[in-house]
Scaffold this motif. Structure first.
Motif, PDB file in Angstrom:
ATOM      1  N   TYR A  18       0.806  -1.261   0.040  1.00  0.00           N
ATOM      2  CA  TYR A  18       0.023  -0.052  -0.052  1.00  0.00           C
ATOM      3  C   TYR A  18       0.891   1.288   0.047  1.00  0.00           C
ATOM      4  CZ  TYR A  18      -4.448  -2.492   0.865  1.00  0.00           C
ATOM      5  OH  TYR A  18      -5.301  -3.322   0.574  1.00  0.00           O
ATOM      6  N   TRP A  19       1.952   1.193   0.815  1.00  0.00           N
ATOM      7  CA  TRP A  19       2.994   2.210   0.892  1.00  0.00           C
ATOM      8  C   TRP A  19       3.685   2.601  -0.411  1.00  0.00           C
ATOM      9  CZ3 TRP A  19       8.307   1.207   2.258  1.00  0.00           C
ATOM     10  CH2 TRP A  19       9.235   2.449   2.237  1.00  0.00           C
ATOM     11  N   GLN A  20       3.922   1.612  -1.139  1.00  0.00           N
ATOM     12  CA  GLN A  20       4.564   1.852  -2.217  1.00  0.00           C
ATOM     13  C   GLN A  20       3.762   1.981  -3.762  1.00  0.00           C
ATOM     14  OE1 GLN A  20       8.147   1.659  -3.022  1.00  0.00           O
ATOM     15  NE2 GLN A  20       7.785   2.298  -1.017  1.00  0.00           N
ATOM     16  N   HIS A  21       2.466   1.163  -3.627  1.00  0.00           N
ATOM     17  CA  HIS A  21       1.668   1.336  -4.670  1.00  0.00           C
ATOM     18  C   HIS A  21       0.282   1.739  -4.793  1.00  0.00           C
ATOM     19  CE1 HIS A  21       4.752  -1.192  -6.748  1.00  0.00           C
ATOM     20  NE2 HIS A  21       4.712  -1.949  -5.501  1.00  0.00           N
ATOM     21  N   GLY A  22      -0.103   2.043  -3.573  1.00  0.00           N
ATOM     22  CA  GLY A  22      -1.497   2.618  -3.170  1.00  0.00           C
ATOM     23  C   GLY A  22      -2.521   1.891  -3.504  1.00  0.00           C
ATOM     24  N   ARG A  23      -2.433   0.613  -3.636  1.00  0.00           N
ATOM     25  CA  ARG A  23      -3.474  -0.253  -3.786  1.00  0.00           C
ATOM     26  C   ARG A  23      -3.048  -1.634  -4.013  1.00  0.00           C
ATOM     27  NH1 ARG A  23      -6.343   0.560  -9.316  1.00  0.00           N
ATOM     28  NH2 ARG A  23      -7.342  -1.017  -8.733  1.00  0.00           N
ATOM     29  N   ILE A  24      -4.169  -2.526  -3.594  1.00  0.00           N
ATOM     30  CA  ILE A  24      -4.026  -4.088  -3.799  1.00  0.00           C
ATOM     31  C   ILE A  24      -5.236  -4.345  -4.390  1.00  0.00           C
ATOM     32  CG2 ILE A  24      -3.799  -6.401  -2.587  1.00  0.00           C
ATOM     33  CD1 ILE A  24      -1.754  -5.176  -0.541  1.00  0.00           C
ATOM     34  N   GLY A  25      -5.189  -4.963  -5.543  1.00  0.00           N
ATOM     35  CA  GLY A  25      -6.554  -5.176  -6.228  1.00  0.00           C
ATOM     36  C   GLY A  25      -7.478  -4.216  -6.433  1.00  0.00           C
ATOM     37  N   ASP A  26      -8.566  -4.475  -5.700  1.00  0.00           N
ATOM     38  CA  ASP A  26      -9.732  -3.387  -5.801  1.00  0.00           C
ATOM     39  C   ASP A  26      -9.696  -2.561  -4.850  1.00  0.00           C
ATOM     40  OD1 ASP A  26     -10.789  -4.661  -8.156  1.00  0.00           O
ATOM     41  OD2 ASP A  26     -12.136  -5.982  -6.872  1.00  0.00           O
ATOM     42  N   PHE A  27      -8.819  -2.709  -3.847  1.00  0.00           N
ATOM     43  CA  PHE A  27      -8.637  -1.877  -2.572  1.00  0.00           C
ATOM     44  C   PHE A  27      -7.567  -0.890  -2.803  1.00  0.00           C
ATOM     45  CE2 PHE A  27      -9.705  -6.156  -0.649  1.00  0.00           C
ATOM     46  CZ  PHE A  27     -10.789  -5.700   0.093  1.00  0.00           C
ATOM     47  N   VAL A  28      -8.314   0.156  -3.007  1.00  0.00           N
ATOM     48  CA  VAL A  28      -7.153   1.607  -3.278  1.00  0.00           C
ATOM     49  C   VAL A  28      -7.012   2.511  -2.451  1.00  0.00           C
ATOM     50  CG1 VAL A  28      -7.187   3.382  -5.210  1.00  0.00           C
ATOM     51  CG2 VAL A  28      -8.002   0.983  -5.840  1.00  0.00           C
TER      52      VAL A  28
END
Length: 324
Positions: A18-28
């Motif tokens: 989350y820190w690096q990419h701001g999302r995991i799948g549908d969780f943004v």
């Protein structure tokens, strides 16, 4: 609800993602969000309806709290409730902070002989308990654990605890495989550039047979393929690691050999059993913690995790605490 003074918070791969990419799948991540969901602390204040906890109690926190009593909660699978609150999953804030408020029913009192760090490790340990239950690990099982990161390691620990006769672990890192041996793996395979079929046959030759159970903890396409090829006909493959949404796998191979493929989503009903196991010293999760940082050095801690150093990085949130 209860107000807690936080003590130990572990850093998870998802926190880093989350820190690096701001999302995991549908969780943004759309707004600023507090990270952290592997945690323990001390009760400071309790709400008027709370009877099982009092100020001063040391607790482990289960981060997923259902918001409503829906069909999934009624059937005991509350982790699947679509409206569940979950620490550090957008938009819900996590508990990597000095003080934190949480539902009292999802705070579990720690016995005196279970440390705050062990309490924080119940969260990753729970993934292993849930995965091994879904896999049907039992007395005499032969188990293949793919991946030797923190989640691979807790699956090794739990599989052995549940009676697995032999556990083989694969990884690309020699140091991580050494840690797997330390926590109870019987065999390890350092994967270099073997094909998935070659990995599967190495697993079979080390175990002396194909494993009835494979627990895949990487999410890497080639590893999932190896998991299907390796699993004995009629056996079970549990997918724990999450990678790309679309993955190419030899599904017909699994289908014609009746290999069951099961997913897992977090865990449910695992904290009480984990606390019992830790209190009775039946399992040892202490070797998992390799780095410790005060909350002020959170960035350094996250950088360490991102670089893949050690196994579990733990943050200490209570500046008054002098324990090692």
């Amino acid at each position: 609800e209860v107000l807690l003074r936080m003590h130990s918070v572990g850093i998870c791969g998802s926190d880093v993602h989350y820190w690096q990419h701001g999302r995991i799948g549908d969780f943004v991540v759309k707004d600023p969000m507090v990270l952290g969901h592997e945690a323990s602390g001390t009760v400071v204040k309790v709400g008027s309806g709370v009877t099982h906890l009092k100020p001063g109690d040391r607790v482990a926190i289960e981060p997923g709290v259902p918001r409503e009593m829906d069909e999934f909660c009624k059937s005991g699978r509350y982790n699947l409730s679509p409206t569940i609150f979950f620490c550090a999953t957008p938009p819900d804030d996590g508990n990597l902070c000095r003080y934190y408020k949480h539902s009292a029913s999802y705070c579990y009192k720690l016995p005196d002989n279970v440390t705050f760090e062990e309490g924080a490790l119940i969260e990753p340990l729970s993934v292993g308990i849930h995965a091994c239950k879904r896999a049907g690990v039992t007395l005499g099982s032969k188990v293949f654990v793919s991946g030797s990161g923190p989640i691979g390691l807790v699956n090794v620990i739990v599989a052995k605890m549940m009676g697995a006769a032999a556990v083989v672990v694969t990884d690309i890192s020699a140091s991580r495989l050494q840690k797997a041996k330390e926590v109870g793996a019987d065999f390890t395979i350092q994967v270099k550039n073997e094909t998935p079929q070659e990995v599967a046959s190495k697993v079979e030759s080390l175990l002396g047979c194909m494993p009835e159970i494979t627990v895949e903890c990487t999410g890497v396409q080639a590893c999932i393929q190896a998991g299907i090829y390796a699993t004995r006909s009629g056996g079970t493959l549990v997918l724990v690691g999450l990678g790309p949404e679309m993955v190419t796998v030899p599904i017909v191979n699994a289908a014609v050999r009746e290999v069951d493929i099961r997913g897992i989503f977090r865990y449910c009903n695992t904290w009480p059993v984990a606390i019992s196991l830790l209190a009775s010293k039946r399992i040892n999760v202490k070797p998992l913690v390799t780095h410790r940082f005060p909350l002020e050095k959170a960035l350094e801690a996250f950088e360490t995790t991102k670089r893949g150093e050690g196994v579990k990085v733990m943050l200490k949130c209570d500046p008054t605490d002098q324990s090692p």
